[in-house]
Design an enzyme around this catalytic site. Structure first.
Site, PDB file in Angstrom:
ATOM      1  N   GLU A  84       0.815  -1.218   0.000  1.00 18.43           N
ATOM      2  CA  GLU A  84       0.000   0.000   0.000  1.00 18.43           C
ATOM      3  C   GLU A  84       0.848   1.267   0.000  1.00 18.43           C
ATOM      4  O   GLU A  84       0.345   2.352  -0.290  1.00 18.43           O
ATOM      5  CB  GLU A  84      -0.928   0.012   1.221  1.00 18.43           C
ATOM      6  CG  GLU A  84      -2.041  -1.012   1.191  1.00 18.43           C
ATOM      7  CD  GLU A  84      -3.130  -0.678   0.189  1.00 18.43           C
ATOM      8  OE1 GLU A  84      -3.116   0.442  -0.369  1.00 18.43           O
ATOM      9  OE2 GLU A  84      -3.996  -1.536  -0.047  1.00 18.43           O
ATOM     10  N   GLU A 115       7.025 -22.405   7.523  1.00 19.04           N
ATOM     11  CA  GLU A 115       7.415 -21.578   8.665  1.00 19.04           C
ATOM     12  C   GLU A 115       8.331 -22.302   9.645  1.00 19.04           C
ATOM     13  O   GLU A 115       8.907 -21.681  10.541  1.00 19.04           O
ATOM     14  CB  GLU A 115       6.178 -21.093   9.411  1.00 19.04           C
ATOM     15  CG  GLU A 115       5.416 -22.186  10.132  1.00 19.04           C
ATOM     16  CD  GLU A 115       4.250 -21.619  10.925  1.00 19.04           C
ATOM     17  OE1 GLU A 115       4.294 -21.755  12.157  1.00 19.04           O
ATOM     18  OE2 GLU A 115       3.328 -21.049  10.323  1.00 19.04           O
TER      19      GLU A 115
END
Length: 294
Positions: A84, A115
């Site tokens: 953004e 992960e």
């Protein structure tokens, strides 16, 4: 050994023990009420959040990058915040970077086991040529994700500044970071589902990091996004309205200066405030480190 036994995000919420038998209306009320814990958690971490933003701002001012890294929801939130920033502040896509365990495909589809390998975190930072000027923000609601720990260890080894954001106290990842934020909003309504309150907490922290870091490098005038990139009709109109708000001119005048300034809101504002031409406005901004001085 139960590795999740003492982690706040894994505890059961006594208020939602009967979630499966509540009416929808009751459950909605409960979930709304539970969000108040997010704000309290952030207030409690005010000093730590402030220290982190001072550090991220310092990195940007000295040619470094902010690098978010996490797995699952935490990784997705980092990417969401990072992507953004270019349209909002006209920064390069390499200024604030988001990395997720399992790579870009993990943003829309979970990559099981990604992960759990600390080396993957190191390799992902190496892939973007991390330097000592950068600041790495490791995000893990549980505070123990190996991928994030591996990333922080590598960042420390090359002299980069490190930050750990978690939603549990005495988080393991905090031991690997210079700065830590341990914002604990309380057990989730759905036990262990950290996309809920923990995710909201992390998103608000990232909002503050990116927004206030951008303020610190002159991307904001008053409370206006003066470096907005006008890439669609809405943003073009917003750009003209920002010029009006910042200078007090009417819409027609704002539109004229917007075009004179090669569609740069910031330059248009400086031209109006200083009654000068385009080249002079650029020189003024350069002299002021790209800040608008009223």
């Amino acid at each position: 050994m139960n590795i999740l036994e003492n982690i706040n995000t894994e505890k059961r919420n006594p208020r939602s023990l009967h979630l499966d038998s509540m009416s929808i209306a009751e459950a909605v009320s409960l979930m709304i009420d539970e969000e108040y814990g997010v704000i309290e958690a952030l207030k409690e971490q005010h000093r730590n959040i402030t220290e982190v933003i001072l550090a991220t701002s310092y990195s940007l001012k000295n040619g470094g990058r902010i690098v978010y890294i996490g797995a699952g929801t935490s990784g997705r939130l980092g990417i969401l915040d990072a992507v953004e920033c270019p349209p909002t502040f006209s920064v390069d896509y390499n200024t604030i970077v988001g990395l997720i365990a399992g790579g870009e495909k993990a943003f829309i589809q979970a990559q099981e086991g990604a992960e759990d390998d600390a080396n993957f975190g190191k390799e992902d930072l190496q892939s973007i040529n991390l330097t000592a000027k950068d600041i790495v923000v490791g995000i893990a609601a549980s505070g123990r994700t190996p991928y994030v720990i591996g990333a922080l260890e590598y960042a420390n080894s090359i002299g980069a500044t490190t930050v750990a954001i978690s939603c549990t106290k005495q988080a393991k990842i905090s031991k690997y970071a210079k700065y830590s934020i341990e914002a604990v909003p309380g057990p989730e309504v759905l036990t262990g589902s950290t996309r809920l309150k923990a995710g909201t907490t992390q998103k608000l922290i990232l909002n503050m990091i990116s927004t206030l870091s951008m303020v610190s490098v002159g991307k904001v005038y008053q409370n206006l996004m003066v470096d907005v990139k006008p890439t669609n009709q809405k943003l073009i109109e917003r750009s003209k309205n920002i010029i009006c708000e910042a200078t007090g001119v009417d819409y027609t005048t704002a539109e004229k200066f917007y075009l004179k300034a090669n569609k740069s809101v910031k330059v248009a504002i400086v031209m109006i405030l200083n009654d000068c031409d385009y080249e002079k406005a650029l020189a003024i901004l350069k002299n002021n480190n790209n800040f608008i001085k009223s």
